[in-house]
Design a protein around this motif. Sequence first.
Motif, PDB file in Angstrom:
ATOM      1  N   PHE A  66       5.723  38.752  34.081  1.00 47.49           N
ATOM      2  CA  PHE A  66       5.542  38.390  32.563  1.00 47.49           C
ATOM      3  C   PHE A  66       4.432  37.640  32.073  1.00 47.49           C
ATOM      4  CE2 PHE A  66       9.988  39.393  33.265  1.00 47.49           C
ATOM      5  CZ  PHE A  66      10.413  40.188  32.148  1.00 47.49           C
ATOM      6  N   CYS A  67       3.427  37.983  31.466  1.00 47.29           N
ATOM      7  CA  CYS A  67       2.245  37.233  31.133  1.00 47.29           C
ATOM      8  C   CYS A  67       2.447  36.207  29.965  1.00 47.29           C
ATOM      9  CB  CYS A  67       0.946  38.054  31.008  1.00 47.29           C
ATOM     10  SG  CYS A  67       0.580  39.484  32.290  1.00 47.29           S
ATOM     11  N   ALA A  68       3.192  35.373  30.543  1.00 48.17           N
ATOM     12  CA  ALA A  68       3.499  34.508  29.369  1.00 48.17           C
ATOM     13  C   ALA A  68       2.641  33.686  28.828  1.00 48.17           C
ATOM     14  CB  ALA A  68       4.674  33.451  30.014  1.00 48.17           C
ATOM     15  N   GLY A  69       1.661  32.979  30.068  1.00 50.06           N
ATOM     16  CA  GLY A  69       0.446  32.221  29.533  1.00 50.06           C
ATOM     17  C   GLY A  69      -0.310  32.833  28.221  1.00 50.06           C
ATOM     18  N   ASP A  70      -0.751  34.160  28.354  1.00 50.57           N
ATOM     19  CA  ASP A  70      -1.459  34.727  27.279  1.00 50.57           C
ATOM     20  C   ASP A  70      -0.682  34.825  26.103  1.00 50.57           C
ATOM     21  OD1 ASP A  70      -3.432  35.349  29.266  1.00 50.57           O
ATOM     22  OD2 ASP A  70      -2.846  37.486  29.736  1.00 50.57           O
ATOM     23  N   TYR A  71       0.769  35.089  26.102  1.00 51.75           N
ATOM     24  CA  TYR A  71       1.651  35.088  24.806  1.00 51.75           C
ATOM     25  C   TYR A  71       1.359  33.677  24.308  1.00 51.75           C
ATOM     26  CZ  TYR A  71       5.425  34.897  22.118  1.00 51.75           C
ATOM     27  OH  TYR A  71       6.297  34.755  20.892  1.00 51.75           O
ATOM     28  N   LEU A  72       1.434  32.614  25.137  1.00 49.58           N
ATOM     29  CA  LEU A  72       1.763  31.245  24.710  1.00 49.58           C
ATOM     30  C   LEU A  72       0.412  30.789  23.904  1.00 49.58           C
ATOM     31  CD1 LEU A  72       3.925  29.682  27.563  1.00 49.58           C
ATOM     32  CD2 LEU A  72       4.634  30.156  25.063  1.00 49.58           C
ATOM     33  N   ARG A  73      -1.019  31.168  24.538  1.00 53.05           N
ATOM     34  CA  ARG A  73      -2.101  31.152  23.972  1.00 53.05           C
ATOM     35  C   ARG A  73      -2.134  31.783  22.671  1.00 53.05           C
ATOM     36  NH1 ARG A  73      -3.232  31.769  29.417  1.00 53.05           N
ATOM     37  NH2 ARG A  73      -4.360  29.896  30.407  1.00 53.05           N
ATOM     38  N   ALA A  74      -1.782  32.970  22.511  1.00 56.11           N
ATOM     39  CA  ALA A  74      -2.046  33.868  21.331  1.00 56.11           C
ATOM     40  C   ALA A  74      -0.998  33.181  20.310  1.00 56.11           C
ATOM     41  CB  ALA A  74      -1.712  35.266  21.550  1.00 56.11           C
ATOM     42  N   THR A  75       0.020  32.541  20.526  1.00 52.68           N
ATOM     43  CA  THR A  75       0.811  31.966  19.381  1.00 52.68           C
ATOM     44  C   THR A  75       0.593  30.588  19.360  1.00 52.68           C
ATOM     45  OG1 THR A  75       2.803  31.902  21.021  1.00 52.68           O
ATOM     46  CG2 THR A  75       2.658  33.812  19.856  1.00 52.68           C
ATOM     47  N   GLY A  76      -0.150  29.879  19.891  1.00 56.80           N
ATOM     48  CA  GLY A  76      -0.386  28.723  19.622  1.00 56.80           C
ATOM     49  C   GLY A  76       0.477  27.693  20.198  1.00 56.80           C
ATOM     50  N   GLN A  77       1.183  27.996  21.187  1.00 59.84           N
ATOM     51  CA  GLN A  77       2.137  27.211  21.821  1.00 59.84           C
ATOM     52  C   GLN A  77       1.808  26.645  23.383  1.00 59.84           C
ATOM     53  OE1 GLN A  77       6.170  28.664  21.755  1.00 59.84           O
ATOM     54  NE2 GLN A  77       5.205  30.471  21.197  1.00 59.84           N
ATOM     55  N   ALA A  78       0.400  26.807  23.733  1.00 50.73           N
ATOM     56  CA  ALA A  78       0.049  26.929  25.168  1.00 50.73           C
ATOM     57  C   ALA A  78      -0.096  25.309  25.597  1.00 50.73           C
ATOM     58  CB  ALA A  78      -1.229  27.745  25.328  1.00 50.73           C
ATOM     59  N   GLY A  79      -0.688  24.653  24.726  1.00 56.99           N
ATOM     60  CA  GLY A  79      -0.973  23.218  25.031  1.00 56.99           C
ATOM     61  C   GLY A  79      -2.192  23.181  26.028  1.00 56.99           C
ATOM     62  N   ASP A  80      -2.410  22.367  26.933  1.00 63.27           N
ATOM     63  CA  ASP A  80      -3.455  22.100  27.720  1.00 63.27           C
ATOM     64  C   ASP A  80      -3.644  22.871  28.727  1.00 63.27           C
ATOM     65  OD1 ASP A  80      -4.879  20.346  25.682  1.00 63.27           O
ATOM     66  OD2 ASP A  80      -3.685  18.513  26.798  1.00 63.27           O
ATOM     67  N   ASP A  81      -4.777  23.222  29.431  1.00 63.44           N
ATOM     68  CA  ASP A  81      -4.792  23.842  30.783  1.00 63.44           C
ATOM     69  C   ASP A  81      -4.929  22.886  31.721  1.00 63.44           C
ATOM     70  OD1 ASP A  81      -5.049  26.551  29.974  1.00 63.44           O
ATOM     71  OD2 ASP A  81      -7.071  26.320  29.499  1.00 63.44           O
ATOM     72  N   PRO A  82      -4.317  23.124  32.925  1.00 62.84           N
ATOM     73  CA  PRO A  82      -3.497  24.424  33.300  1.00 62.84           C
ATOM     74  C   PRO A  82      -2.227  24.343  32.509  1.00 62.84           C
ATOM     75  CG  PRO A  82      -3.588  22.871  35.045  1.00 62.84           C
ATOM     76  CD  PRO A  82      -4.442  22.213  34.103  1.00 62.84           C
ATOM     77  N   LEU A  83      -1.620  25.725  32.230  1.00 68.26           N
ATOM     78  CA  LEU A  83      -0.451  25.788  31.616  1.00 68.26           C
ATOM     79  C   LEU A  83       0.600  25.528  32.436  1.00 68.26           C
ATOM     80  CD1 LEU A  83      -1.052  29.051  29.547  1.00 68.26           C
ATOM     81  CD2 LEU A  83      -1.215  26.903  28.625  1.00 68.26           C
ATOM     82  N   PHE A  84       1.587  24.998  31.983  1.00 71.12           N
ATOM     83  CA  PHE A  84       3.003  24.746  32.759  1.00 71.12           C
ATOM     84  C   PHE A  84       3.370  26.165  33.248  1.00 71.12           C
ATOM     85  CE2 PHE A  84       7.686  24.164  33.459  1.00 71.12           C
ATOM     86  CZ  PHE A  84       7.365  23.140  34.422  1.00 71.12           C
ATOM     87  N   LEU A  85       3.549  27.084  32.542  1.00 69.49           N
ATOM     88  CA  LEU A  85       3.909  28.508  32.705  1.00 69.49           C
ATOM     89  C   LEU A  85       2.840  29.382  32.478  1.00 69.49           C
ATOM     90  CD1 LEU A  85       7.698  28.619  31.248  1.00 69.49           C
ATOM     91  CD2 LEU A  85       6.858  28.377  33.651  1.00 69.49           C
ATOM     92  N   ASP A  86       2.590  30.118  33.399  1.00 69.36           N
ATOM     93  CA  ASP A  86       1.394  31.107  33.004  1.00 69.36           C
ATOM     94  C   ASP A  86       2.105  32.662  33.451  1.00 69.36           C
ATOM     95  OD1 ASP A  86      -0.978  32.593  32.464  1.00 69.36           O
ATOM     96  OD2 ASP A  86      -1.928  31.524  34.124  1.00 69.36           O
ATOM     97  N   GLU A  87       1.758  33.021  34.523  1.00 69.63           N
ATOM     98  CA  GLU A  87       2.473  34.480  35.029  1.00 69.63           C
ATOM     99  C   GLU A  87       3.971  34.143  35.549  1.00 69.63           C
ATOM    100  OE1 GLU A  87      -0.016  36.869  37.479  1.00 69.63           O
ATOM    101  OE2 GLU A  87      -1.107  37.362  35.614  1.00 69.63           O
TER     102      GLU A  87
END
Length: 118
Positions: A66-87
């Motif tokens: 599941f490409c969670a990082g891309d989804y979280l970025r697109a929905t404004g939930q990502a926070g700073d890089d590196p993401l805690f959850l990505d793939e």
Amino acid sequence: MAGYLTTHVLDTARGCPAAGLKIMLYKLSGNSHRKLLEVVTNDDGRTNAPILPAESFETGSYELVFCAGDYLRATGQAGDDPLFLDEIPIRFGMSDAEAHYHVPLLLSPFSYGTYRGS
């Protein structure tokens, strides 16, 4: 009836289906990963058809990524890089050639869960 595989992704932080989330399905055999397909969830957080339909179903070991990082970025939930959850990879086995396997993902920016659904 032949078996088949479905999935569903729910955004538990926002309380809604996770639309537009990319998912890859792999067949595992020893150290080999064979990519079977790539799909994107619809407005209901599901795929438009079974991710592994009856005509393609085989028992064995699989992995959904599941490409969670891309989804979280697109929905404004990502926070700073590196993401805690990505793939998010989920490995599972399907041993019953006649069963419906359902592997949902419950997702938030800092946690996820899964289970064998129905």
